[in-house]
Design a protein around this motif. Structure first.
Motif, mmCIF file in Angstrom:
data_model
loop_
_atom_site.group_PDB
_atom_site.id
_atom_site.type_symbol
_atom_site.label_atom_id
_atom_site.label_comp_id
_atom_site.label_asym_id
_atom_site.label_seq_id
_atom_site.Cartn_x
_atom_site.Cartn_y
_atom_site.Cartn_z
ATOM 1 N N TRP A 165 0.837 -1.203 0.000
ATOM 2 C CA TRP A 165 0.000 0.000 0.000
ATOM 3 C C TRP A 165 0.870 1.251 0.000
ATOM 4 O O TRP A 165 0.610 2.182 -0.762
ATOM 5 N N SER A 199 2.214 1.883 -3.319
ATOM 6 C CA SER A 199 1.177 2.374 -4.243
ATOM 7 C C SER A 199 0.913 3.858 -4.059
ATOM 8 O O SER A 199 0.471 4.536 -4.990
ATOM 9 N N PHE A 233 3.538 1.582 -9.414
ATOM 10 C CA PHE A 233 2.629 0.560 -8.895
ATOM 11 C C PHE A 233 1.625 0.126 -9.955
ATOM 12 O O PHE A 233 1.461 -1.076 -10.213
ATOM 13 N N TRP A 234 0.968 1.082 -10.603
ATOM 14 C CA TRP A 234 -0.059 0.724 -11.573
ATOM 15 C C TRP A 234 0.517 0.121 -12.848
ATOM 16 O O TRP A 234 -0.121 -0.719 -13.479
#
Length: 98
Positions: free
Chosen positions: A39, A42, A49-50
């Protein structure tokens, strides 16, 4: 307050998010030992991250930047990239397999 459910070691080892964390570690060398660490990544590296999520699910080529504009409202995610939802559902289907 006690949690209503606690995953077993097997649950954690076989979870999709555990597999994703291993994928990221193999790809980058960075280690994310738990959900909190993933997390935080992200949040700290949104585009990285994406992009990793996109690559993990093998969604194909992208047309440009992951996050072209961060302005809210109006953020531009994978601008110019086309993705066929039905193709992805069929590709991931496990026809008759558990």
């Amino acid at each position: 307050m006690q949690p209503q459910w606690v995953p077993t070691a097997h649950d954690i080892a076989s979870a999709r998010i555990t597999d994703f964390a291993a994928f990221v570690t193999a790809r980058t060398g960075d280690v994310y030992p738990d959900y909190q660490a993933l997390w935080q990544w992200s949040v700290d590296d949104i585009a990285g991250f994406w992009q990793a999520v996109w690559d993990y699910f093998e969604l194909g080529e992208t047309a440009g930047e992951v996050l072209g504009s961060r302005e809210m409202p109006g953020a531009q995610w994978f601008a110019g990239t086309r993705l066929n939802y039905v193709d992805q559902i069929i590709r991931m289907a496990q026809f008759g397999r558990p």
